[in-house]
Scaffold this active site. Structure first.
Site, short mmCIF file in Angstrom:
data_model
loop_
_atom_site.label_atom_id
_atom_site.label_comp_id
_atom_site.label_asym_id
_atom_site.label_seq_id
_atom_site.Cartn_x
_atom_site.Cartn_y
_atom_site.Cartn_z
N GLU A 205 1.01 -1.21 -0.15
CA GLU A 205 0.12 0.20 -0.04
C GLU A 205 0.85 1.33 -0.06
OE1 GLU A 205 -2.84 1.08 -0.32
OE2 GLU A 205 -4.42 -0.49 0.12
N ASN B 79 -10.81 5.04 1.45
CA ASN B 79 -9.94 4.50 0.70
C ASN B 79 -10.08 5.67 -0.77
OD1 ASN B 79 -8.13 2.78 -0.59
ND2 ASN B 79 -8.81 1.09 0.11
N ASP C 274 -10.42 0.87 -4.82
CA ASP C 274 -8.99 1.04 -3.60
C ASP C 274 -8.55 2.16 -3.88
OD1 ASP C 274 -7.21 -0.14 -1.73
OD2 ASP C 274 -7.79 -2.00 -2.32
#
Length: 296
Positions: free
Chosen positions: A19, A156, A207
């Site tokens: 991430e 997100n 995402d």
């Protein structure tokens, strides 16, 4: 029509949950986090080298700062020094703690606005609970506040338009799967007039995301192995197939900011030779924008 871009795997990095990729122009390197592994990593395109550092807690997202890095972890925000290979466990200095709305929470996606204010969302780690205890925090002037009171499950997809006047945000939980856009007051750092930007992706859950210099909003389609680009008016412009099922976040980088880097997630059942969890890159056409550093 789905494109099949020429996507390159970078190095041998395999993250459980890769991430928050951030391109550091001074280092000419890409930094990111592997959340469950409690590690930060760096990929240097010039030599293909990957360095990793152990963290005291899971870091959901990171941002550059004047002295090194800002990391949003489980219990709050921490300052990190400039990361060097000879410091496998750099000192993490607490800046502020957070009183989570529920047990077993951590920070998730986040980044700085164009003025250097740091934004990051929190989530309950057990997504099966579908708890809307998630909150969106802003850290500026050494204060942690919640300017946007709406509850989230998994905040997100945060990104800011090139002029900083628009803020994008999604909720990637299967029960939500929606992307909003807000008008953003650049002077005081407050989003307002939120409206739906993407009701639902063609496939996959929204995402991590990034914005290019033309205002295009690039977002990973988790669970579908897709990457999408939307125009500023909300029109689907491109659909690109990726070699992994769970792309996590994308970020522009490279010397000319012409490369789009993509991190991914490695599920527990992944085959030994699967690419899930790897880092990828390709040349999308439009260039990106340099990420802002946190101003303190």
């Amino acid at each position: 029509m789905t494109e099949q871009p020429c996507i390159e795997r970078l190095g041998d990095l395999l993250c459980t949950v890769g991430e928050s990729p951030v391109w550091h122009p001074g280092d000419q390197a890409l930094y990111g986090t592997d959340i469950p592994a409690r590690r930060l990593w760096r990929y240097t395109p010039a030599d293909g080298q990957i360095c990793q550092w152990q963290m005291p807690e899971m870091a959901g997202c990171i941002a550059m700062s004047a002295t090194g890095w800002l990391a949003a972890m489980e219990t709050g925000l921490y300052a990190l020094p400039a990361l060097t290979p000879d410091q496998p466990k750099p000192q993490a200095t607490p800046l502020t703690t957070v009183d989570h709305a529920a047990p077993n929470m951590r920070f998730n996606d986040g980044r700085c606005d164009r003025q250097g204010r740091f934004w990051a969302g929190t989530m309950v780690q057990d997504m099966s609970l579908a708890s809307d205890a998630g909150r969106l925090y802003r850290y500026a002037d050494r204060k942690l506040t919640i300017p946007l009171a709406a509850p989230f499950i998994v905040p997100n997809g945060m990104a800011f338009s090139p002029d900083g006047g628009k803020m994008y945000l999604s909720d990637s939980h299967p029960d939500r799967q929606r992307v909003w856009v807000f008008d953003y007051d650049r002077d005081v750092g407050v989003p307002h007039h939120g409206r739906v930007f993407i009701e639902r992706l063609p496939a996959g859950r929204p995402d991590g995301a990034a914005v290019d210099q033309d205002g295009g909003y690039w977002i990973c389609g988790n669970d579908a192995g897709m990457l999408y680009r939307y125009t500023p008016d909300g029109r689907l412009d491109r659909s690109l197939a990726l070699p992994v099922a769970k792309p996590a976040m994308c970020a522009f980088g490279g010397a000319r900011l012409d490369t789009l880097f993509i991190t991914s997630i490695r599920p527990p059942h992944a085959a030994k030779d699967a690419l899930d969890g790897a880092l990828f890159a390709f040349i999308p056409g439009p260039c990106g924008l340099e990420e802002s550093a946190h101003i303190g």
